[in-house]
Scaffold this motif. Structure first.
Motif, mmCIF file in Angstrom:
data_model
loop_
_atom_site.group_PDB
_atom_site.id
_atom_site.type_symbol
_atom_site.label_atom_id
_atom_site.label_comp_id
_atom_site.label_asym_id
_atom_site.label_seq_id
_atom_site.Cartn_x
_atom_site.Cartn_y
_atom_site.Cartn_z
ATOM 1 N N ASP A 1 3.608 10.942 0.353
ATOM 2 C CA ASP A 1 4.889 11.502 -0.092
ATOM 3 C C ASP A 1 6.079 10.576 0.155
ATOM 4 O O ASP A 1 7.070 10.625 -0.584
ATOM 5 N N ALA A 2 5.997 9.788 1.219
ATOM 6 C CA ALA A 2 7.126 8.929 1.588
ATOM 7 C C ALA A 2 6.623 7.798 2.473
ATOM 8 O O ALA A 2 5.484 7.823 2.946
ATOM 9 N N ALA A 3 7.504 6.816 2.702
ATOM 10 C CA ALA A 3 7.102 5.668 3.528
ATOM 11 C C ALA A 3 8.308 5.065 4.223
ATOM 12 O O ALA A 3 9.408 4.999 3.657
ATOM 13 N N PHE A 4 8.093 4.649 5.450
ATOM 14 C CA PHE A 4 9.074 3.845 6.170
ATOM 15 C C PHE A 4 8.812 2.377 5.827
ATOM 16 O O PHE A 4 7.671 1.904 5.947
ATOM 17 N N ILE A 5 9.864 1.677 5.429
ATOM 18 C CA ILE A 5 9.764 0.252 5.124
ATOM 19 C C ILE A 5 10.938 -0.444 5.799
ATOM 20 O O ILE A 5 12.097 -0.175 5.458
ATOM 21 N N THR A 6 10.648 -1.290 6.765
ATOM 22 C CA THR A 6 11.703 -2.050 7.437
ATOM 23 C C THR A 6 11.666 -3.474 6.903
ATOM 24 O O THR A 6 10.752 -4.243 7.205
ATOM 25 N N ALA A 7 12.639 -3.808 6.085
ATOM 26 C CA ALA A 7 12.654 -5.121 5.431
ATOM 27 C C ALA A 7 14.028 -5.355 4.830
ATOM 28 O O ALA A 7 14.812 -4.418 4.644
ATOM 29 N N GLY A 8 14.284 -6.608 4.514
ATOM 30 C CA GLY A 8 15.519 -6.926 3.815
ATOM 31 C C GLY A 8 15.517 -6.306 2.427
ATOM 32 O O GLY A 8 14.477 -6.180 1.786
ATOM 33 N N THR A 9 16.697 -5.885 1.988
ATOM 34 C CA THR A 9 16.796 -5.299 0.650
ATOM 35 C C THR A 9 17.333 -6.329 -0.347
ATOM 36 O O THR A 9 18.157 -7.159 0.025
ATOM 37 N N PRO A 10 16.881 -6.291 -1.597
ATOM 38 C CA PRO A 10 15.823 -5.411 -2.103
ATOM 39 C C PRO A 10 14.445 -5.905 -1.664
ATOM 40 O O PRO A 10 14.217 -7.110 -1.577
ATOM 41 N N THR A 11 13.540 -4.967 -1.404
ATOM 42 C CA THR A 11 12.179 -5.282 -0.994
ATOM 43 C C THR A 11 11.266 -5.250 -2.213
ATOM 44 O O THR A 11 11.322 -4.292 -3.005
ATOM 45 N N GLY A 12 10.423 -6.263 -2.344
ATOM 46 C CA GLY A 12 9.580 -6.394 -3.530
ATOM 47 C C GLY A 12 8.755 -5.157 -3.840
ATOM 48 O O GLY A 12 8.667 -4.721 -4.999
ATOM 49 N N ALA A 13 8.144 -4.565 -2.821
ATOM 50 C CA ALA A 13 7.278 -3.407 -3.033
ATOM 51 C C ALA A 13 8.063 -2.228 -3.599
ATOM 52 O O ALA A 13 7.564 -1.486 -4.456
ATOM 53 N N VAL A 14 9.307 -2.037 -3.136
ATOM 54 C CA VAL A 14 10.125 -0.922 -3.620
ATOM 55 C C VAL A 14 10.635 -1.216 -5.026
ATOM 56 O O VAL A 14 10.741 -0.320 -5.875
ATOM 57 N N GLU A 15 10.920 -2.472 -5.293
ATOM 58 C CA GLU A 15 11.319 -2.877 -6.653
ATOM 59 C C GLU A 15 10.213 -2.558 -7.646
ATOM 60 O O GLU A 15 10.475 -2.096 -8.764
ATOM 61 N N GLU A 16 8.970 -2.802 -7.242
ATOM 62 C CA GLU A 16 7.841 -2.498 -8.123
ATOM 63 C C GLU A 16 7.720 -0.990 -8.358
ATOM 64 O O GLU A 16 7.407 -0.545 -9.464
ATOM 65 N N LEU A 17 7.979 -0.207 -7.316
ATOM 66 C CA LEU A 17 7.936 1.249 -7.453
ATOM 67 C C LEU A 17 8.995 1.727 -8.439
ATOM 68 O O LEU A 17 8.759 2.662 -9.225
ATOM 69 N N GLU B 1 0.833 -1.205 0.000
ATOM 70 C CA GLU B 1 0.000 0.000 0.000
ATOM 71 C C GLU B 1 0.869 1.257 0.000
ATOM 72 O O GLU B 1 0.534 2.257 -0.644
ATOM 73 N N SER B 2 1.983 1.202 0.715
ATOM 74 C CA SER B 2 2.888 2.350 0.770
ATOM 75 C C SER B 2 3.473 2.652 -0.606
ATOM 76 O O SER B 2 3.463 3.805 -1.060
ATOM 77 N N ALA B 3 3.978 1.620 -1.260
ATOM 78 C CA ALA B 3 4.573 1.815 -2.588
ATOM 79 C C ALA B 3 3.525 2.302 -3.581
ATOM 80 O O ALA B 3 3.787 3.212 -4.384
ATOM 81 N N GLY B 4 2.328 1.720 -3.500
ATOM 82 C CA GLY B 4 1.252 2.152 -4.389
ATOM 83 C C GLY B 4 0.841 3.586 -4.128
ATOM 84 O O GLY B 4 0.552 4.347 -5.062
ATOM 85 N N GLY B 5 0.813 3.970 -2.834
ATOM 86 C CA GLY B 5 0.452 5.340 -2.470
ATOM 87 C C GLY B 5 1.447 6.358 -2.982
ATOM 88 O O GLY B 5 1.075 7.440 -3.446
ATOM 89 N N ILE B 6 2.747 6.034 -2.904
ATOM 90 C CA ILE B 6 3.780 6.923 -3.432
ATOM 91 C C ILE B 6 3.633 7.039 -4.952
ATOM 92 O O ILE B 6 3.692 8.130 -5.531
ATOM 93 N N GLN B 7 3.432 5.915 -5.587
ATOM 94 C CA GLN B 7 3.301 5.895 -7.047
ATOM 95 C C GLN B 7 2.108 6.734 -7.515
ATOM 96 O O GLN B 7 2.203 7.475 -8.496
ATOM 97 N N ASP B 8 1.001 6.642 -6.789
ATOM 98 C CA ASP B 8 -0.219 7.363 -7.171
ATOM 99 C C ASP B 8 -0.218 8.819 -6.708
ATOM 100 O O ASP B 8 -1.138 9.578 -7.058
#
Length: 334
Positions: free
Chosen positions: A208-224, A197-204
């Motif tokens: 404006d921004a999102a905190f994402i705590t996850a191993g890199t690369p993270t799928g949602a950010v890759e999609e963005l 939802e965060s990545a989609g919200g930034i894209q749309d």
């Protein structure tokens, strides 16, 4: 019936009971003996099914959890299913409530749970213990080039996703924003979204921004990255030192150039991802699970599997470790 007949009937009944008991003594004795042997080994309490709580489907926990669940199923014979969830804090609460046997959590959130602080304020968990650490989880403060946001201080007044309710990401966001003089409730328009939802919200353009705590690369950010120039906000070295001094479970981390198309390395911080389990699971079951995981990482089809190592599995783990897991780590770290 006279007294003599009554006495005779009573004696006959007693004789029948004795004969049945003697005649059946051999078979039940073997069953009892077998049952005791099973109990000693713990297999009498071995579950047939287990649930492994992960996180949202766009993060790292869910796909990695699927690989871990398969290894545990294949190696132990216990059918283990990976289940999507709201991640760390909610996962721990579910294991505490007996709704699942295994779960992903951040090491910092596990510490909060044991101490009864933050999301667990006044309600420390008693029935959740560690299995072992897995890999570094990087705190990624994500935006896009067209936002004009280049620093954490620039987040003031902006619409920012701070993670799903009950997630470790929310607590990371709160602590890091506070360190930079930003009140999560007053100084930003906080949105409580999962990674997808965060990545989609930034894209749309809805956030404006999102905190994402996850191993890199993270799928949602890759999609963005496929539709926009991804920007990861850096943390100043002095701020990192200040954060680590206050919260020792953080460590400096670097997102390498090329990740998400980044033109240079980005300095940030990370916590560790870990697995927690129910204290009620038998020692031999957790030993087998731990052995299965840490000795079969080559069978897990995920980039983060390369970080899973029995020799470093207690690094960053600040909570009690299940005796079955501790037994395994004692063996491999002799």
């Amino acid at each position: 019936m006279n007294k003599k007949s009554l006495l005779f009937a009573f004696l006959l009944a007693m004789l029948t009971v004795v004969l049945v008991a003697c005649g059946g003594d051999d078979k039940p004795a073997k069953e009892n003996e077998k049952g005791e042997e099973n109990n000693e080994a713990g297999s009498a309490d071995k579950p047939k099914f287990m649930s492994l709580l992960t996180g949202g489907t766009s993060g790292t926990y869910y796909p990695l959890g699927g690989g871990i669940a398969k290894v545990i199923s294949d190696e132990t014979g216990i059918q283990t299913d990976a289940v999507s969830s709201n991640a760390s804090a909610d996962n721990i609460m579910s294991v505490e409530a007996g709704d699942a046997e295994i779960a992903f959590a951040q090491t910092d959130v596990a510490t909060y749970a044991e101490e009864g602080i933050n999301a667990f304020d006044g309600k420390p968990v008693k029935n959740v213990v560690g299995l072992g650490a897995l890999y570094p989880e990087t705190i990624q403060i994500v935006t896009v080039g067209k936002s004009g946001i280049t620093s954490i201080e620039d987040l003031k007044g902006k619409k920012v996703s701070v993670g799903a309710p009950g997630s470790g990401t929310f607590i990371n966001a709160q602590q890091i924003l506070e360190l930079h003089g930003i009140d999560i409730e007053k100084d930003i328009d906080a949105q409580y979204l999962d990674f997808g939802e965060s990545a989609g919200g930034i894209q749309d353009g809805n956030i404006d921004a999102a905190f994402i705590t996850a191993g890199t690369p993270t799928g949602a950010v890759e999609e963005l990255k496929a539709s926009a120039e991804v920007v990861i906000l850096p943390m100043d070295e002095a701020k990192i030192d200040e954060l680590v001094a206050k919260y020792p479970y953080y460590a400096k981390d670097v997102i390498e150039e090329g990740t998400y198309g980044l033109k240079e390395d980005v300095t940030t911080v990370a916590v560790m991802a870990m697995l927690v389990v129910s204290r009620d699971l038998p020692e031999d079951v957790v030993y087998d699970m731990t052995k299965a995981l840490y000795e079969n990482t080559d069978k897990i089809a995920h980039d983060k599997a390369k970080f899973i190592d029995g020799k470093t599995a207690l690094d960053g783990v600040g909570i009690d470790v299940h005796p079955g897991a501790q037994k395994y780590f004692d063996e491999v770290n002799k």
